[in-house]
Design an enzyme around this catalytic site. Structure first.
Site, PDB file in Angstrom:
ATOM      1  N   ARG A  79       0.859  -1.179   0.000  1.00 44.99           N
ATOM      2  CA  ARG A  79       0.000   0.000   0.000  1.00 44.99           C
ATOM      3  C   ARG A  79       0.898   1.231   0.000  1.00 44.99           C
ATOM      4  NH1 ARG A  79      -2.700   3.215   4.389  1.00 44.99           N
ATOM      5  NH2 ARG A  79      -4.052   4.602   3.189  1.00 44.99           N
ATOM      6  N   HIS A 123      -2.467  11.231   0.270  1.00 43.29           N
ATOM      7  CA  HIS A 123      -2.025  11.035   1.646  1.00 43.29           C
ATOM      8  C   HIS A 123      -1.364  12.336   2.122  1.00 43.29           C
ATOM      9  CE1 HIS A 123      -0.924   7.696   4.681  1.00 43.29           C
ATOM     10  NE2 HIS A 123      -0.682   8.863   5.256  1.00 43.29           N
ATOM     11  N   GLU A 168      -7.493   8.965   5.480  1.00 42.16           N
ATOM     12  CA  GLU A 168      -7.814   9.611   6.753  1.00 42.16           C
ATOM     13  C   GLU A 168      -8.385  11.023   6.596  1.00 42.16           C
ATOM     14  OE1 GLU A 168      -4.743   7.094   9.564  1.00 42.16           O
ATOM     15  OE2 GLU A 168      -4.453   9.257   9.406  1.00 42.16           O
ATOM     16  N   ASN A 293      -8.032   2.452   9.267  1.00 46.69           N
ATOM     17  CA  ASN A 293      -6.771   2.600   9.988  1.00 46.69           C
ATOM     18  C   ASN A 293      -7.075   2.662  11.482  1.00 46.69           C
ATOM     19  OD1 ASN A 293      -5.656   2.820   7.462  1.00 46.69           O
ATOM     20  ND2 ASN A 293      -5.062   4.969   7.654  1.00 46.69           N
ATOM     21  N   TYR A 295      -5.253   2.607  15.497  1.00 44.09           N
ATOM     22  CA  TYR A 295      -4.074   2.628  16.358  1.00 44.09           C
ATOM     23  C   TYR A 295      -4.405   2.543  17.844  1.00 44.09           C
ATOM     24  CZ  TYR A 295      -1.404   3.891  12.230  1.00 44.09           C
ATOM     25  OH  TYR A 295      -0.816   3.869  10.992  1.00 44.09           O
ATOM     26  N   GLU A 352      -4.072   0.327   7.938  1.00 43.67           N
ATOM     27  CA  GLU A 352      -2.926   0.706   8.774  1.00 43.67           C
ATOM     28  C   GLU A 352      -3.156   0.197  10.182  1.00 43.67           C
ATOM     29  OE1 GLU A 352      -1.777   4.840   8.900  1.00 43.67           O
ATOM     30  OE2 GLU A 352      -2.053   5.069   6.721  1.00 43.67           O
TER      31      GLU A 352
END
Length: 437
Positions: A79, A123, A168, A293, A295, A352
């Site tokens: 990616r 991005h 994002e 994504n 985290y 991600e």
């Protein structure tokens, strides 16, 4: 080594690693135009030690070595993102042939190594001349972005396995226009409201333009956070719902339902663009897959001191990564299942997931982090979520935006003075998973 095996995820599950152009490429030569992160990083106080992506990991020149690392690890897919200012230096108009040549080499190099190209169009490296025209605050960006997307499809689309429009959008809009922590560094609610709408209008406009060019397998990548109240108080619960609306529901509802959450629309009020509701069919243009994504989670408390959005994250009690984020794999399961249950059924990819850890080759905490989150994916699948892939962030230690080079997310250690690459224990763990199952 991980205790999970590849075959547990299903025969067609895709494993990959992810990067982003500005964070690794460097190579600000050969006709590449300026990006908003160039000027943001050049402004004192915006990034750690004044770091920038001018050199980054020199991927522009060292891409064969980096693709070899991807192949040798056993990953199925890479990616990556295109740099808009490398392809169209002014954002619109003249195409930079040397930029096209670079991505031709890069994509052909992936295919030669058996890696599926999973491309991201945006991005965060907006061409500076478009920022001069208002950037994401300007409705015209939907057309600018769609034209750029069509160029990518015409030049490279026949070799791409999948394409995401925007990475994002919360960061593109809210983090960068309300909090001001990322380029272009605004702190203005009107700018934020416009960016929140225009980023999704651009997404939908680009998807329609790409499909008109014959593009297939189109999606978007949302960063989601599990939002939980800091206490059981009604005020903290209300603040958590608000935070979830700004962070998660605005983008999920917009893309997957073609409508914005009414509570957030009411709060943004007149700051939203006139007639935004007329655009919702475009915003909700059907997609083929959704990237998530993930985290960490956010513990949310009521914050009367900020009446615009009276909700603030507070520090939680769990073990934290080097960037200060709590390690909470349950949140990944919860979000994957929530999206699967509450929205239209779509293939989902974890695009991600990873952690910042102190410098070094031996990274047992990162190995444990990945193992726990891989198990979280398996649990989400068990509960019915159609999760079809997982991409580790990141292949390389790199320029971590406002954190500069101080925070390292890579499976591969990068010595920024020599550009030497050294696989970490976490890289070896993926290698064992992918070669031995």
């Amino acid at each position: 080594m991980f205790s999970v095996s590849r075959n547990q995820f299903g025969p067609d599950f895709t494993f990959g690693a992810a990067t982003a152009a500005y964070q690794i490429e460097g190579g600000q030569t050969d006709g590449r135009g300026p990006a908003i992160w160039d000027s943001f990083a050049a402004t004192p106080g915006n990034t750690d030690k004044g770091d920038s992506g001018v050199m980054a990991c020199d991927h522009y020149n060292r891409w064969p070595e980096d693709l070899d690392l991807m192949r040798d690890a056993g990953f199925d897919a890479y990616r990556f993102s295109f740099a808009w200012p490398r392809l169209i230096p002014a954002g619109t108009g003249t195409v930079n042939d040397k930029g096209v040549d670079f991505y031709d080499r890069l994509i052909d190099g992936m295919l030669e190594r058996g890696l599926k190209p999973y491309a991201t169009l945006y991005h965060w490296d907006l061409p500076s001349p478009l920022q001069d025209k208002g950037g994401w605050m300007n409705r015209d960006i939907a057309g600018w972005f769609a034209d750029y997307a069509v160029l990518v499809q015409q030049k490279f689309g026949d070799r791409l396995d999948a394409m995401a429009t925007i990475n994002e959008p919360w960061c593109v809009a809210f983090l960068s226009h309300f909090i001001g922590a990322h380029a272009p560094g605004y702190r203005d609610i009107r700018a934020t409201a416009r960016a929140m709408h225009h980023v999704l209008l651009a997404h939908g406009t680009a998807v329609n333009a790409l499909r008109a060019e014959g593009a297939k397998n189109l999606g978007i990548v949302l960063n989601l956070q599990k939002s939980e109240p800091a206490t059981d108080s009604p005020a903290d619960k209300a603040a958590t719902h608000l935070f979830d609306g700004i962070f998660n529901r605005w983008y999920l509802d917009g893309v997957l339902k073609g409508e914005y959450p009414a509570d957030i629309v009411k709060r943004l009020g007149d700051h939203l663009p006139d007639g935004f509701a007329d655009d919702m069919a475009v915003v909700g243009t059907p997609i083929d897959w959704l990237g998530i994504n993930y985290y960490t989670r956010s513990l949310i408390a009521d914050d009367p001191a900020t009446p615009a959005f009276p909700a603030k994250p507070v520090e939680g009690p769990l073990e934290k990564t080097d960037i200060g984020w709590e390690i909470y794999p349950q949140g990944l399961t919860d979000l994957l299942v929530r999206v699967s249950d509450d929205y239209k059924k779509l293939p989902i990819f974890v695009t991600e997931n990873g952690m910042a850890e102190v410098e070094g080759i031996d990274d047992p905490r990162r190995v444990n982090y990945y193992e726990a989150h891989l198990k979280a994916v398996l649990e989400a699948q068990r509960q019915g979520a159609d999760v079809r892939g997982y991409f580790a962030w990141s292949l390389l230690d790199n320029f971590e935006w406002a954190e500069g080079y101080a925070k390292r997310f890579g499976l591969v250690h990068v010595d920024y003075e020599t550009q030497k690459r050294s696989p970490k224990a976490s890289y070896r763990a993926f290698q064992g998973l992918l070669h031995n199952s």
